[in-house]
Motif scaffolding. Sequence first.
Motif, PDB file in Angstrom:
ATOM      1  N   PRO A 252       0.819  -1.323   0.027  1.00 55.04           N
ATOM      2  CA  PRO A 252       0.023  -0.102  -0.082  1.00 55.04           C
ATOM      3  C   PRO A 252       0.814   1.289   0.141  1.00 55.04           C
ATOM      4  N   ALA A 253       1.992   1.321   0.590  1.00 56.51           N
ATOM      5  CA  ALA A 253       2.896   2.535   0.570  1.00 56.51           C
ATOM      6  C   ALA A 253       3.067   3.276  -0.812  1.00 56.51           C
ATOM      7  N   ARG A 483     -14.236   1.064   1.366  1.00 58.14           N
ATOM      8  CA  ARG A 483     -13.481   2.102   0.594  1.00 58.14           C
ATOM      9  C   ARG A 483     -14.391   3.059   0.155  1.00 58.14           C
ATOM     10  N   PRO A 484     -14.609   4.176   0.446  1.00 58.45           N
ATOM     11  CA  PRO A 484     -15.490   5.132  -0.222  1.00 58.45           C
ATOM     12  C   PRO A 484     -15.217   5.402  -1.755  1.00 58.45           C
ATOM     13  N   GLN A 508     -12.853  -2.139   8.746  1.00 63.25           N
ATOM     14  CA  GLN A 508     -11.504  -1.489   8.967  1.00 63.25           C
ATOM     15  C   GLN A 508     -11.823  -0.046   9.680  1.00 63.25           C
ATOM     16  N   PRO A 509     -11.112   0.842  10.211  1.00 64.78           N
ATOM     17  CA  PRO A 509     -11.329   1.667  10.732  1.00 64.78           C
ATOM     18  C   PRO A 509     -11.930   2.756  10.114  1.00 64.78           C
ATOM     19  N   PHE A 510     -12.806   3.819  10.478  1.00 66.88           N
ATOM     20  CA  PHE A 510     -13.458   4.950   9.766  1.00 66.88           C
ATOM     21  C   PHE A 510     -12.821   6.080  10.514  1.00 66.88           C
ATOM     22  N   VAL A 550      -0.563   0.597   6.619  1.00 64.95           N
ATOM     23  CA  VAL A 550      -1.439  -0.428   7.036  1.00 64.95           C
ATOM     24  C   VAL A 550      -2.524  -0.600   5.771  1.00 64.95           C
ATOM     25  N   PRO A 551      -2.731  -1.698   5.181  1.00 65.81           N
ATOM     26  CA  PRO A 551      -3.828  -2.062   4.015  1.00 65.81           C
ATOM     27  C   PRO A 551      -5.142  -1.581   4.786  1.00 65.81           C
ATOM     28  N   GLY A 552      -5.764  -0.998   3.764  1.00 59.53           N
ATOM     29  CA  GLY A 552      -7.343  -0.954   4.260  1.00 59.53           C
ATOM     30  C   GLY A 552      -7.495   0.381   5.294  1.00 59.53           C
ATOM     31  N   ILE A 553      -6.511   0.930   5.449  1.00 64.37           N
ATOM     32  CA  ILE A 553      -6.742   2.191   6.382  1.00 64.37           C
ATOM     33  C   ILE A 553      -6.686   3.463   5.659  1.00 64.37           C
ATOM     34  N   SER A 554      -7.602   4.352   5.529  1.00 66.30           N
ATOM     35  CA  SER A 554      -7.209   5.657   5.000  1.00 66.30           C
ATOM     36  C   SER A 554      -7.617   6.612   5.926  1.00 66.30           C
TER      37      SER A 554
END
Length: 627
Positions: A252-253, A483-484, A508-510, A550-554
């Motif tokens: 992801p990076a 993922r919006p 995953q965290p929002f 960290v994959p999936g966290i935005s």
Amino acid sequence: MKPNFKEYIRERVLLADGAIGTYLYTKGIEPDKNIERLNLSDPDLVYSMHEEYIRAGSRLLETNTFGANRLKLEAAGLADKTRQINQAGAALALRAAGEEIYVAGSVGPSGADFPLADPAGAEGDAVREAFREQIAALLDGGVDLLILETFSHLEELLLAIQVGRQLAADIPLVANMVYPQQGRTAAGLDALTCGRAALEAGADVVGSNCGRGARALLAAIEKLAALGAEIPLAAFPNAGFPEIVDHRLIYPAEPAYMARVVGDMVKAGARLVGGCCGTTPAHIQEFGKHLRLKRRPLARAIDRGSADGGPEGQAPAAAKPGALLADLPPGRLPILVELDPPTHLDISGVLQGARALAAAGADAVTLGENPLAVLRADNISLAHRIRMEVGIPTVAHLTCRDRNALGLQSQIMGAHLLGIEGILAVTGDPASAGDQPGASGVFDVQSFGLIRMLNQFNQGRNPAGKEMKGHCNFSIGAAFSYRPGNPELQIRRLERKAALGAVFAMTQPFFSATAVEEMLERTRHLDILIFPGIFPLISARNADFLHHEVPGISIPEELRRKLWSYAKAEDQRQAAAEFTRELLAAICPLIDGLYLISPLNKWEVTAELTREVRQAGWSGSGRRLSP
């Protein structure tokens, strides 16, 4: 004409290339195929990769020979071509490099299990001979230097250095180890200890590559900096922690983020910088644009049977809510709080945290299974201890990574016997990116197959159709990465998980109330309770790491900028806490349940948030599943 390598990196930072293996996989090479064989079977592909890195700004190329020793090539039936593969790898890189770009002969671990049972006997001799054969071929091929990389065991690295120095006393030698645990090897050795030992053995440059992302590698470089300003360091980070998407590892990076972190490595003393797994020419180009390179002041993942893990054409049975959801107190918002099992044998801290969370009003404690592929205590055993000693229900994460289909079924039966109320079915993070050298993933089934398997046990039979003389009563959970920007794929996956038997989902965290509201609207048609994940940030650096590695966290850029606007860590923490409280106030009246994630296992943070939610008296959506 190339300047003397040792002199050059004492005066300037040298930009190397990026990943070879993972980059060639993006070109269509199958991950289970030997990459080094391409030096003979598809030299044009290897040559074009070298050219891409040169165009991106690389001034040092590594040969495509990382795994080209006899012990590793033997598994691919190529042991008799060891010398030919290494010399071809050197020739391809040298042809692309021309007269101005350095070529480093890449040498990876032998493939033998370390520590050796008999280092002075036949076992040690076989490893020495494997290194001797490979390094001799690279030297004969004309490489400018040697780079020993991705070594997890100091004993093996020192052995390789010894062989290299016996064959060539004066050639520059770079020695890189993997430090996955804040500047320590998986065995616990400190980077500074390893760096000193490598220098004493004959290395000219010491450093680190691979590992657990840029921030983790920075910690190793900062420790190695204690060797002194005259010792050049090497830094080759991964592009974050990978996730599996459609049977492929995705890193992801982003290039710009990595360039900033590599810039910190330069400040700490890195003089040779490049990329490891997941990096591409785009990353290297970004490094070159942003680093100001001058003297410092640098698997196998398929389900058996059908894709759903059961016999072809067999429809899944109707799901039951399960013990966890059936026993939730009515009239209040359900709250699940995640703790990580310890990386050691002392569970007193986790038990203390569970007691605090129960007192604060949490409905259940969730426990990951070796999250991020880091070795931790068995979560199902710990869940049972928490249930018995604290009295709070538990949700155990169960991964497809660590057991075959037989082992998964046995673990499901064990969880039932221990009284576990809920299980979250997850595929699992790739073992190769964890802290245990040589660990590999199993993946007989993925999360879909595991959900179906759990549902079958809830119905009283195993996947083979055998009656179990009883039935399990798990609330079956599913992971949901909303993922919006592109939610359709993940929503389709959640629809499938619900059809197979999942009755609740943990996301995953929002970090946006608007995103939560959009997610609720888009998933309204699903008969599944969704618990949005909330991760209380604790600093600006913490936010940057989560967003980029960290994959999936935005995490919204506006929030990250706001946190960086505060110079003091305490002010950043207060601003982050206020943001989390505002987010909870916006979403708690709307959601089916709340999933709080303890940052760095700081249960005090999530206990306080749980207490505040209970004091506010939110009941959430009030939605429940019918029995």
